[in-house]
Design an enzyme around this catalytic site. Structure first.
Site, PDB file in Angstrom:
ATOM      1  N   ASP A  31       0.862  -1.174   0.000  1.00  9.68           N
ATOM      2  CA  ASP A  31       0.000   0.000   0.000  1.00  9.68           C
ATOM      3  C   ASP A  31       0.913   1.245   0.000  1.00  9.68           C
ATOM      4  O   ASP A  31       2.103   1.137   0.317  1.00  9.68           O
ATOM      5  CB  ASP A  31      -0.851  -0.083   1.273  1.00  9.68           C
ATOM      6  N   ASP A  33      -0.089   5.171   0.972  1.00 12.09           N
ATOM      7  CA  ASP A  33      -0.248   6.122   2.092  1.00 12.09           C
ATOM      8  C   ASP A  33      -0.340   5.388   3.431  1.00 12.09           C
ATOM      9  O   ASP A  33      -1.141   4.471   3.603  1.00 12.09           O
ATOM     10  CB  ASP A  33      -1.519   6.959   1.895  1.00 12.09           C
ATOM     11  N   ASP A 214      -2.033  -0.318   5.842  1.00 11.44           N
ATOM     12  CA  ASP A 214      -2.367   0.271   7.147  1.00 11.44           C
ATOM     13  C   ASP A 214      -3.841   0.550   7.337  1.00 11.44           C
ATOM     14  O   ASP A 214      -4.274   0.856   8.445  1.00 11.44           O
ATOM     15  CB  ASP A 214      -1.630   1.609   7.321  1.00 11.44           C
TER      16      ASP A 214
HETATM   17  O1  LIG Z   1      -4.520   3.007  -0.384  1.00 12.44           O
HETATM   18  P1  LIG Z   1      -3.595   4.088   0.067  1.00 12.44           P
HETATM   19  O2  LIG Z   1      -2.350   4.185  -0.742  1.00 12.44           O
HETATM   20  O3  LIG Z   1      -3.310   3.994   1.545  1.00 12.44           O
HETATM   21  O4  LIG Z   1      -4.399   5.448  -0.139  1.00 12.44           O
HETATM   22  C1  LIG Z   1      -5.509   5.768   0.704  1.00 12.44           C
HETATM   23  C2  LIG Z   1      -5.832   7.238   0.552  1.00 12.44           C
HETATM   24  O5  LIG Z   1      -4.630   7.932   0.909  1.00 12.44           O
HETATM   25  C3  LIG Z   1      -4.610   9.349   0.758  1.00 12.44           C
HETATM   26  O6  LIG Z   1      -5.318   9.941   1.830  1.00 12.44           O
HETATM   27  C4  LIG Z   1      -4.762   9.640   3.108  1.00 12.44           C
HETATM   28  O7  LIG Z   1      -3.385  10.057   3.158  1.00 12.44           O
HETATM   29  C5  LIG Z   1      -3.187  11.508   3.052  1.00 12.44           C
HETATM   30  C6  LIG Z   1      -1.685  11.760   3.010  1.00 12.44           C
HETATM   31  O8  LIG Z   1      -1.043  11.229   4.120  1.00 12.44           O
HETATM   32  C7  LIG Z   1      -3.894  12.191   4.226  1.00 12.44           C
HETATM   33  O9  LIG Z   1      -3.734  13.597   4.117  1.00 12.44           O
HETATM   34  C8  LIG Z   1      -5.383  11.826   4.188  1.00 12.44           C
HETATM   35  O10 LIG Z   1      -6.053  12.365   5.323  1.00 12.44           O
HETATM   36  C9  LIG Z   1      -5.572  10.298   4.210  1.00 12.44           C
HETATM   37  O11 LIG Z   1      -6.944   9.942   4.072  1.00 12.44           O
HETATM   38  C10 LIG Z   1      -5.115   9.770  -0.593  1.00 12.44           C
HETATM   39  O12 LIG Z   1      -5.257  11.170  -0.617  1.00 12.44           O
HETATM   40  C11 LIG Z   1      -6.398   9.075  -1.015  1.00 12.44           C
HETATM   41  O13 LIG Z   1      -6.687   9.350  -2.361  1.00 12.44           O
HETATM   42  C12 LIG Z   1      -6.201   7.563  -0.885  1.00 12.44           C
HETATM   43  O14 LIG Z   1      -7.387   6.879  -1.244  1.00 12.44           O
END
Ligand SMILES: O=P(O)(O)OC[C@H]1O[C@H](O[C@H]2O[C@H](CO)[C@@H](O)[C@H](O)[C@H]2O)[C@H](O)[C@@H](O)[C@@H]1O
Length: 270
Positions: A31, A33, A214
């Protein structure tokens, strides 16, 4: 499923974990983020550290590696920027696999006009809620509420629910201070991992798929791999239940774990 705190820490139980890798061809699914980068206030600032990039480059020399994320595919590729790695964006609806093979779920494509309409309605609904922010990915719209005043957070969900009531072919997913509006289809990161394993010719019983993640959407992959592969959850401060086999405390532990995979003796290179 069990509480996150009951999941053994991967680095502390390295001997036991590495025995499960022995004699298997390991394939890695990561993954983005919260796993490869720490969660930060603004999505555009979640950049890969140089240390993690170096680790990923070395990892991809030893194992097949795919990044499986909720991010939009082009954004994800831009952030990671590595050749020889495969990418799945929009929670697995949009995949760039080996040999130039790509995949977009057909039923998902048919719902894009509906997603466009929902995006417009969401934008109108959030005009009066300071801090709410939309992030359009090809197959989903993320509604970020991290910067919304605590007292107004419930309002965000009400707007999302009202929009979804008009679009029953879309559904609401969850994440870290985010709602994801996406096609209501039986497709998720776990199905994307299956697709990638097939595309990579790695469906045999000698293959051990290992997924690191995560968030809630990563649980779909942990569940698909139960009894078949390994799931590692990056737990942070979270307390929710998880289907993962092992835990890592944070992004730095993720990097250390990947380094151990690179240097482990008797490792099954690709
Ligand atoms: O599947 P992932 O790679 O974990 O992505 C999930 C979402 O991640 C991002 O949002 C999250 O991370 C941001 C940066 O750390 C944070 O600001 C935000 O609050 C989190 O929800 C991304 O912007 C999404 O598009 C993804 O779906």
């Amino acid at each position: 499923m069990r509480p996150m705190r009951e999941v053994p820490l991967a680095l502390a139980r390295w001997e036991e974990l590495s025995r499960r890798l022995e004699g298997r061809r390991v394939a890695l699914f990561l993954d983005y983020d919260g796993t490869l980068t720490p969660i930060v206030p603004n999505p555009e600032d979640a950049r890969l550290s140089e240390a993690m990039r170096t680790t990923l480059v070395a990892l991809a020399r030893h194992y097949p590696v795919a990044i499986v994320s909720g991010r939009d595919l082009p954004v994800l590729k831009g952030f990671v920027g590595l050749e020889g790695v495969f990418y799945a964006g929009s929670h697995g609806f949009d995949i760039e696999g080996p040999g130039g093979r790509s995949f977009q779920l057909e039923e998902g494509k048919a719902l894009l006009p509906e997603l466009d309409a929902a995006e417009r309605e969401l934008a109108a609904g959030f005009a009066g809620i300071p801090g709410a922010r939309l992030e359009r990915k090809r197959f989903s719209v993320a509604v970020h509420w991290r910067h919304v005043e605590e007292v107004r957070a419930a309002e965000v969900e009400r707007v999302v629910d009202a929009v979804l009531a008009r679009h029953p072919r879309l559904r609401k997913g969850g994440g870290k201070k985010v709602f994801e509006v996406q096609p209501a289809l039986d497709w998720h990161k776990g199905r994307a991992v299956h697709w990638l394993l097939r595309a990579l010719g790695l469906e045999g019983g000698d293959v051990l798929p290992v997924f690191l993640g995560d968030d809630l959407t990563d649980e779909d992959a942990f569940q698909v791999l139960e009894g078949r592969g390994l799931g590692l959850v990056v737990r942070g401060e979270e307390v929710r239940p998880t289907a993962a086999d092992f835990a890592l405390r944070d992004v730095e532990e993720v990097r250390q774990f990947l380094e151990r995979l690179i240097t482990r003796t008797g490792g099954t290179a690709r």
